[in-house]
Scaffold this active site. Sequence first.
Site, mmCIF file in Angstrom:
data_model
loop_
_atom_site.group_PDB
_atom_site.id
_atom_site.type_symbol
_atom_site.label_atom_id
_atom_site.label_comp_id
_atom_site.label_asym_id
_atom_site.label_seq_id
_atom_site.Cartn_x
_atom_site.Cartn_y
_atom_site.Cartn_z
ATOM 1 N N ASP A 169 0.870 -1.181 0.000
ATOM 2 C CA ASP A 169 0.000 0.000 0.000
ATOM 3 C C ASP A 169 0.912 1.237 0.000
ATOM 4 O OD1 ASP A 169 0.926 0.230 2.591
ATOM 5 O OD2 ASP A 169 -1.052 0.188 3.546
ATOM 6 N N HIS A 170 0.308 2.421 0.221
ATOM 7 C CA HIS A 170 1.079 3.667 0.181
ATOM 8 C C HIS A 170 2.218 3.681 1.207
ATOM 9 C CE1 HIS A 170 -2.321 3.946 2.946
ATOM 10 N NE2 HIS A 170 -1.587 4.770 3.669
ATOM 11 N N CYS A 225 3.000 -3.480 4.025
ATOM 12 C CA CYS A 225 2.132 -2.365 4.424
ATOM 13 C C CYS A 225 2.836 -1.658 5.586
ATOM 14 C CB CYS A 225 0.710 -2.834 4.754
ATOM 15 S SG CYS A 225 0.549 -3.831 6.248
ATOM 16 N N THR A 264 2.483 -1.742 9.052
ATOM 17 C CA THR A 264 2.916 -2.640 10.133
ATOM 18 C C THR A 264 3.189 -4.060 9.640
ATOM 19 O OG1 THR A 264 0.630 -3.253 10.561
ATOM 20 C CG2 THR A 264 1.538 -1.409 11.861
ATOM 21 N N GLY A 265 2.646 -4.406 8.501
ATOM 22 C CA GLY A 265 2.690 -5.781 8.008
ATOM 23 C C GLY A 265 1.487 -6.591 8.477
ATOM 24 N N HIS A 324 10.710 -24.112 8.275
ATOM 25 C CA HIS A 324 9.648 -24.883 8.934
ATOM 26 C C HIS A 324 8.265 -24.677 8.333
ATOM 27 C CE1 HIS A 324 11.863 -25.748 13.006
ATOM 28 N NE2 HIS A 324 12.593 -26.070 11.942
ATOM 29 N N ASN A 325 7.989 -23.480 7.827
ATOM 30 C CA ASN A 325 6.629 -23.156 7.379
ATOM 31 C C ASN A 325 6.492 -23.083 5.863
ATOM 32 O OD1 ASN A 325 7.256 -20.992 9.950
ATOM 33 N ND2 ASN A 325 5.723 -22.588 10.248
ATOM 34 N N ARG A 381 8.763 -33.667 9.010
ATOM 35 C CA ARG A 381 7.654 -33.422 9.944
ATOM 36 C C ARG A 381 6.967 -32.084 9.678
ATOM 37 N NH1 ARG A 381 12.348 -32.072 12.413
ATOM 38 N NH2 ARG A 381 12.406 -30.242 13.789
ATOM 39 N N HIS A 382 7.712 -31.151 9.096
ATOM 40 C CA HIS A 382 7.112 -29.846 8.803
ATOM 41 C C HIS A 382 6.124 -29.947 7.642
ATOM 42 C CE1 HIS A 382 9.912 -28.308 11.655
ATOM 43 N NE2 HIS A 382 10.939 -28.801 10.970
ATOM 44 N N ARG A 409 2.828 -31.080 8.993
ATOM 45 C CA ARG A 409 2.097 -29.988 9.657
ATOM 46 C C ARG A 409 1.446 -29.059 8.633
ATOM 47 N NH1 ARG A 409 7.218 -29.690 13.797
ATOM 48 N NH2 ARG A 409 6.638 -31.597 14.896
HETATM 49 C C1 RB5 Z 1 -2.141 2.397 6.487
HETATM 50 O O1 RB5 Z 1 -2.245 3.594 7.180
HETATM 51 C C2 RB5 Z 1 -1.921 1.249 7.450
HETATM 52 O O2 RB5 Z 1 -3.082 1.002 8.183
HETATM 53 C C3 RB5 Z 1 -1.485 -0.001 6.711
HETATM 54 O O3 RB5 Z 1 -0.329 0.268 5.996
HETATM 55 C C4 RB5 Z 1 -1.163 -1.219 7.554
HETATM 56 O O4 RB5 Z 1 -0.273 -0.890 8.577
HETATM 57 C C5 RB5 Z 1 -2.312 -2.000 8.024
HETATM 58 O O5 RB5 Z 1 -2.166 -3.032 8.685
#
Ligand code: RB5
Length: 147
Positions: free
Chosen positions: A8-9, A63, A65-66, A96-97, A130-131, A134
């Site tokens: 995203d932005h 994004c 926070t991810g 593992h994943n 084993r992974h 799962r």
């Molecule tokens: C955008 O402001 C923010 O909410 C987005 O990038 C992300 O962190 C959402 O989880």
Amino acid sequence: MKIAIGSDHAGVKLKEIIKQKFTDINFTDVGTYTEESCDYPDYIGSVAREVTSGSAEMGIAICGTGIGASITANKFPGIRAALCTNCLMAEMSRRHNNANVLVLGARILGEDLALKIIQTWLSSQFEGGRHQRRLEKIAAIEKSFTK
Ligand code: RB5
């Protein structure tokens, strides 16, 4: 290797830095392309579709926070998206994943750490055994919700 990348932005700047750094990777950039506010599910959904369709081998989703990117990508059948904030998480998400989408928080990570996380993720291999069992259990849960 073909990798779908999208953000995203909040992740646009980091996305550009990643593309400039990993010149040996064939990136499919699904957007967004400007810092104008947008909705992360639109672009992260495109990353996930590239991976589930086989158009890309793996994906990188970014994004702020991810968290939103992670929630979105993991809604897609067959996607194993891992939100990683350090190199150990990146390594283990592959070993593992068998994570097929790496998720990064552009407002959480410094640029250098983000690039190290990607380098670690790309150079780590799934161990199977084993992974794999799962992961098959996760796939069975997923299948139980699809008609
Ligand atoms: C955008 O402001 C923010 O909410 C987005 O990038 C992300 O962190 C959402 O989880």
